[in-house]
Design an enzyme around this catalytic site. Structure first.
Site, PDB file in Angstrom:
ATOM      1  N   GLN A   1      -8.805  28.481  14.221  1.00  0.00           N
ATOM      2  CA  GLN A   1      -7.657  29.113  14.862  1.00  0.00           C
ATOM      3  C   GLN A   1      -8.088  30.162  15.877  1.00  0.00           C
ATOM      4  O   GLN A   1      -7.520  30.271  16.959  1.00  0.00           O
ATOM      5  CB  GLN A   1      -6.753  29.750  13.811  1.00  0.00           C
ATOM      6  CG  GLN A   1      -5.634  30.624  14.360  1.00  0.00           C
ATOM      7  CD  GLN A   1      -4.611  29.843  15.154  1.00  0.00           C
ATOM      8  OE1 GLN A   1      -4.502  28.630  15.009  1.00  0.00           O
ATOM      9  NE2 GLN A   1      -3.856  30.538  15.993  1.00  0.00           N
ATOM     10  N   GLU A   2      -9.096  30.942  15.526  1.00  0.00           N
ATOM     11  CA  GLU A   2      -9.494  32.057  16.377  1.00  0.00           C
ATOM     12  C   GLU A   2     -10.186  31.618  17.664  1.00  0.00           C
ATOM     13  O   GLU A   2      -9.900  32.143  18.732  1.00  0.00           O
ATOM     14  CB  GLU A   2     -10.422  33.001  15.596  1.00  0.00           C
ATOM     15  CG  GLU A   2      -9.719  33.848  14.542  1.00  0.00           C
ATOM     16  CD  GLU A   2      -8.883  34.965  15.153  1.00  0.00           C
ATOM     17  OE1 GLU A   2      -8.957  35.165  16.379  1.00  0.00           O
ATOM     18  OE2 GLU A   2      -8.159  35.621  14.399  1.00  0.00           O
TER      19      GLU A   2
END
Length: 666
Positions: A526-527
């Site tokens: 996600q990051e």
């Protein structure tokens, strides 16, 4: 069928110092070979091991160019005929001689490497040089619209005018009338256009308004100086209203019936609504009776005020406004009202506002899920509720997994790897831009590698993009594999979209901390989409996007040594990111929902949200849906969903929401 899509935290200006960039030591090159060698099942450029000597010669040639030893450079260049980065040597050699360079050298480079990243870069620099030399006919012939900057476009139009093409004047207003300053290279073109009488009140007003909307007040005042005295007075009034929109209360000053006055009034009402939406709404009703606003402008202004009424806590006023004017019911506005109803656990209002959503939005898995939840609390039939959950549970999504939990059925995890035929695969693998990108990636020159990659892949068709993504993944360039699937909108290749990147480091950290590896994978995916040198606009670094200050505190608590540069090393970044995540899990009693929200928005903000909802204890799904920040809401939903997918990728069945999380009221 729609499935969960990629959502990545934006990051800009990615840089990596690249400890191995430019290294010539044999041991370092062997290490690179072992780390990045492509599997034999994927057709690729010649193996990395074969390039060890070429890389040494390449670095020697670069040094020869920097030192002005051009005879030595040419000798080395002859030995690098088939090395992918040979064009970079030629480009750097051209740069060293640019001031005295013959045109034929530029043309030869563009012929040898047509439409490549470096050829396009050289073309832009060459057109700029021609303009600076006053060779306007050459500027016109060498300029390419598909490779132009604003500066070059100004040179091009100026060249056309000087060469007698007066039609170029027609294209100047669009360049001048923008909400930001243009390059100084455009000044002679603009001055010539104005001297010829090109400026009008309408054009000056257009730029003035755009500049005000962009909050470029000094530019707006510059544009106002180009207006006639009568128009300038309107601009001064606009400026006054922008600074103090409450002056709209004196309606006698705004009685003129004109398009410009209406623009001033509407701008002022929007500015006022940011501070006092109630007053803006009252004034709007009075001005709406006074002025003949266009239908589109009326609707946009009313919606703008309605949203600000909601954000300032005037929910009942907003609902009354929408009831009186149903056309105001936009998707964003109605979703806000649904969430307000959810926050208050007013399930009848939830039903009411979901029914007001546009048809397409209402049919999404999000609102079908919430329709089922509302029906559970408002006496809906069991058959209808089950049918809605079953429909949503067919999707691989946050709401699909929630629905599957309600039905106590397995999650939908469609996994259909995309296939690429060997001919296409081999063709893409041998493209010059792809080979250059790979070699730059191997040498740690991440920024140049990305530029080459994006420049090349934007010229490929869908099948070729997929092949490029497969190649990138095989090299360990995971983000490009993920991005390829986004470009072609293919969501079912879970191996490519959710790679087990840096698995050894993840497993080590997970074991050390007793944190589930699938959660670490989900956070990193996600990051940064596994971009080791990712750098956000806020300064967060690396795979798990840690701020240096956060990393320093985490390292200190964990007894680890730390330097900011270490955050670009996968092992260190994952170790520190895992420890920070573990601290958040401890702080929030192991609740992944709260820990994920805190990882994105900060633990103090999450505590504030929890404090505000104490009076009404919310079910976990309602709490997530009503997180005030859209980014954090999506972040939590993605991390939880990605955790399920990574559980599948690791061969472990993992619950979407744990029993303790499901029981918690937030």
């Amino acid at each position: 069928m729609r499935f969960l899509r990629s959502a990545m935290t934006p990051y800009t200006g990615a840089r990596r110092a690249g400890r191995l960039a430019g290294a010539t030591a044999l041991g370092l090159l062997i290490a690179l070979t072992q780390a990045h060698a492509a599997p034999t099942s994927i057709a690729a450029p010649p193996s990395i091991a074969d390039k060890t000597e070429q890389r040494k010669l390449y670095n020697d040639a670069q040094q020869a160019i920097r030192s002005g030893r051009y005879t030595e450079y040419r000798e080395l260049l002859a030995e690098l005929e088939h090395y992918p980065l040979k064009p970079y040597l030629e480009y750097n050699y051209i740069n060293r001689r640019f001031s005295t360079l013959p045109a034929e050298d530029i043309a030869e480079f563009e012929r040898d490497y047509p439409r490549s990243y470096l050829a396009d870069k050289l073309n832009r620099r060459w057109v700029e040089k021609l303009a600076q030399q006053g060779k306007w006919a050459d500027v016109v012939t060498q300029y390419r619209a598909d490779n132009a900057t604003t500066e070059l476009t100004c040179y091009y139009l100026r060249g056309r005018i000087i060469e007698g093409d007066q039609s170029a004047y027609k294209e100047v207003p669009e360049l001048w009338s923008v909400g930001h300053s243009q390059p100084k290279a455009c000044d002679p073109l603009f001055a010539n256009w104005m001297d010829r009488g090109g400026m009008t009140d309408a054009i000056a007003w257009q730029r003035f308004v755009k500049a005000m909307d962009s909050r470029q007040r000094s530019l707006a005042r510059y544009a106002a100086k180009k207006m006639s005295p009568e128009k300038k007075k309107l601009a001064e009034l606009y400026d006054e209203v922008d600074s103090n929109p409450r002056v709209l209360s004196d309606m006698s000053r705004f009685g003129e019936q004109s398009a410009d006055m209406q623009q001033i009034i509407l701008h002022g009402l929007q500015r006022l609504s940011l501070r006092d939406a109630e007053l803006a709404h009252k004034l709007w009703q009075r001005y709406d009776a006074q002025q003949l606003f266009a239908d589109k402008a009326r609707l946009e202004t009313q919606r703008y005020i309605a949203v600000r009424l909601l954000r300032q806590g005037h929910t009942s006023e907003t609902e009354a406004l929408i009831k009186a004017t149903p056309a105001l019911s936009s998707e964003d506005l109605t979703e806000w009202l649904v969430r307000d109803a959810l926050r208050n656990l007013d399930w009848h209002r939830v039903n009411k506002w979901i029914a007001m959503l546009p048809t397409e939005a209402r049919a999404s898995e999000r609102w079908r899920y919430w329709q089922a939840r509302a029906l559970e609390h408002t006496g809906g039939s069991a058959e209808q509720i089950k049918a809605l959950y079953q429909l949503v549970a067919q999707t691989r999504s946050f709401y699909g997994f929630l629905s599957a939990d309600h039905l106590n059925i397995p999650y939908e995890l469609v996994d259909k790897p995309v296939t690429v035929n060997s001919v296409t695969r081999d063709q893409v693998a041998t493209l010059g831009g792809v080979q250059r990108a790979r070699e730059l990636f191997i040498l740690g020159k991440a920024l140049d590698a990305r530029r080459e990659w994006y420049h090349t892949t934007k010229q490929l068709d869908e099948t070729q993009i997929i092949a490029a993504g497969k190649l990138a993944e095989s090299w360990g360039w995971h983000r490009n594999g993920i991005q390829a699937m986004i470009q072609v909108r293919y969501w079912d290749d879970l191996e490519l979209r959710f790679p087990l990147a840096y698995q050894e480091h993840v497993n080590t950290t997970a074991k050390d901390l007793s944190v589930a590896p699938h959660l670490l994978f989900a956070i990193a995916r996600q990051e940064s989409a596994f971009t080791a040198d990712a750098r956000s606009s806020a300064g967060a670094l690396g795979l798990m996007q840690l701020l240096p200050s956060t990393a320093k505190q985490t390292a200190h608590r964990s007894g680890m040594s730390f330097s900011t540069y270490d955050l670009l090393e996968p092992a260190t970044n994952i170790a520190l990111g895992g420890r920070y995540l573990n601290q958040l899990l401890t702080q929030f009693d192991g609740n992944r929902i709260l820990a994920a929200a805190a990882y994105n928005a900060g633990p103090n903000r999450v505590k504030q949200w929890l404090s505000k909802s104490k009076s009404t204890s919310l079910p976990y799904d309602v709490w997530i849906e009503t997180i005030p920040y859209r980014e954090t809401r999506g972040y939590v939903q993605n991390v939880l969903s990605y955790s399920v997918i990574y559980g599948y990728r690791l061969g472990e069945e993992k619950p979407f929401i744990t029993p303790s999380e499901a029981r918690s009221s937030l």
